[in-house]
Design an enzyme around this catalytic site. Structure first.
Site, short mmCIF file in Angstrom:
data_model
loop_
_atom_site.label_atom_id
_atom_site.label_comp_id
_atom_site.label_asym_id
_atom_site.label_seq_id
_atom_site.Cartn_x
_atom_site.Cartn_y
_atom_site.Cartn_z
N CYS A 38 0.83 -1.21 0.00
CA CYS A 38 0.00 0.00 0.00
C CYS A 38 0.87 1.26 0.00
CB CYS A 38 -0.98 -0.04 1.17
SG CYS A 38 -2.31 1.17 1.01
N HIS B 172 -3.91 -4.78 0.05
CA HIS B 172 -3.45 -5.31 1.33
C HIS B 172 -3.53 -6.83 1.35
CE1 HIS B 172 -3.00 -1.55 3.61
NE2 HIS B 172 -3.97 -1.10 2.84
N GLU C 162 -2.48 -8.77 3.49
CA GLU C 162 -2.75 -9.21 4.88
C GLU C 162 -4.23 -9.15 5.23
OE1 GLU C 162 -1.56 -6.32 3.97
OE2 GLU C 162 -2.15 -4.71 5.34
#
Lengths: 199, 252
Positions: free
Chosen positions: A77, A181, A183
């Site tokens: 990001c 993202h 994650e």
């Protein structure tokens, strides 16, 4: 295997750490140059504002360190945006690992589809072409939150369409980066992180 | 193309998931972490955890619960309830929350939106608005779980929240909440045309068609619901498939 997450004033460090935990990957969160330099893999996360974050990196000499790394590095990001040459967010010179510039999304006029900025939510990655991805990840959904984007160019490693096509991932030598993202991108994101760890 | 989001909302009381009908008559329905993980696996796009007792009893959201959620769940989630100061938000951020939602505290102290956005970024700040329809375009903003009407009106307040730095608006129609007759599509469409940040629609989902309508007629970016998911009246994979077949861009 030693994975280092670069510790600085970024918002999503803990989320990245939890994602690695779920994959059973041991890691450290550190700002220590020696620990980062000696890691097998380095993750450069990021949520926040570009110019103030760049200032912080410079003050802590993390800018020179990141550029000099030779092991696989993954920017996420804002991390990806800071690895580019320049960001319109605060008008700041960035790390220059990627030659692309970071620009602000401009809403279409007229805007009959009521398109919003930030680009927030799940969108598809296409034309995936770096070691982070395998063919099973073509046209899968990942999670984005951003108001600035990188245009398509020679370092584009994945393409996403929002208002217009843009680079949702970049790759050059040992440097990898995602605008989205991983994650927070469910099983698809886990796979991408796993692919990075396996590099 | 950006997908429309389906968001199950888990109301939390004493660490357990609950759902009230019009916010009264609460029943316990499960463990938030277990239920959240199940929804994530089924294709929920985000999760919202609201500590519903917090605003009127002054209780703080359980940071430990948020940490457990962040550890186990691999999709974004928002936490709300009883957040009235920067330090509340910071504790939740550090525990792993992706976004916080503020409601009554923002009505009482609108500057809180600016402060949150400046400190943590707009992407972290969801302003939740509970409103009751009054007349025509007039919707009265309520606080404390819909119990107390305020001087604020829905549309100007939503616009003000955006200008102060909110990243998203979560609008709950108190007239539609719990009655399962569909979302407040007219008000949602008006809000969506006036604002340039995403709108999460809440209150009124009773069947799959209601979600189609909230995206097509209500122009919402996301649809939120609780009881229909908790009581398995609608399974998320079925809902996603239905929406896909109706031509709505969803993540399958």
């Amino acid at each position: 295997m030693k994975v280092a997450i670069i510790k600085y004033n970024a918002g999503n460090i803990r989320s990245v750490s939890f994602a690695l935990e779920r994959l059973g990957v041991e890691h450290i969160i550190t700002a220590d140059p020696e620990e980062i330099r000696s890691a097998d893999k380095v993750i450069f996360p990021g949520v926040g504002e570009a110019s103030s974050t760049m200032k912080y990196l410079k003050e802590h000499k993390l800018d020179e360190l990141i550029v000099s790394l030779t092991q696989p590095v993954l920017g996420i990001c804002l991390g990806m945006q800071l690895m580019c040459s320049y960001s319109e967010e605060g008008g700041v010179e960035c790390l220059g690992i990627f030659k692309e510039k970071v620009q602000k999304f401009v809403l279409p006029e007229p805007n009959p589809d009521l398109i919003k900025v930030p680009h927030m939510g799940w969108n598809a990655i296409t034309n995936v072409n770096s070691d982070l991805f395998d063919i099973s990840l073509e046209n899968t959904f990942v999670y984005f939150v951003h108001s600035y984007y990188v245009a398509l160019g020679g370092e584009t490693a994945a393409t996403t369409h929002y208002i217009h096509p843009f680079s949702s991932a970049l790759h050059k030598d040992n440097f990898y980066a995602t605008q989205f993202h991983p994650e927070k991108s469910g099983d698809v994101g886990s796979k991408i992180l796993e692919n990075f760890i396996k590099l | 193309m950006l997908a429309k989001r389906i968001i199950p909302c888990l109301d939390i009381k004493n660490g357990m998931t609950v759902k009230g009908v019009k916010f009264v008559g609460i029943k316990e329905v499960g463990d938030p972490v277990e239920l959240g993980a199940l929804y994530a696996q089924q294709g929920a796009d985000e999760l919202v955890f609201l500590d519903i007792t917090a605003s009127h009893e002054g209780r703080k959201t359980f940071v430990d619960l948020v940490r457990r959620i962040a550890q186990h769940i691999n999709i974004p989630f928002t936490v709300g309830g009883g957040i009235s100061e920067l330090k509340d938000a910071e504790a939740l951020l550090n525990a792993g929350a992706d976004k916080i939602s503020i409601n009554s505290s923002a009505v009482k102290n609108p500057q809180l939106i600016n402060d949150m956005a400046q400190n943590f970024g707009s992407q972290f700040v969801v302003v939740a608005i509970d409103a009751k329809h009054f007349d025509g375009d007039e919707w009265i903003v309520t606080v404390n779980g819909g119990r107390i009407p305020t001087e604020k009106r829905l549309f100007p307040w939503a616009k003000e929240a955006e200008e102060r730095g909110a990243g998203e608006i979560l609008f709950t129609s108190m007239d539609h909440d719990g009655v399962k007759q569909g979302f407040a599509n007219e008000a949602l469409a008006k809000m969506s045309s006036e604002l340039s940040i995403p709108i999460i629609a809440s209150g009124g989902a009773g069947n799959m068609e209601h979600f189609k309508d909230v995206f097509t007629q209500g122009k919402a970016d996301a649809g939120l619901a609780a009881s229909i998911f908790h009581y398995k009246e609608i399974a998320i994979p079925d809902l996603k498939n239905y929406l896909f077949n109706e031509g709505i861009n969803v993540r399958l």
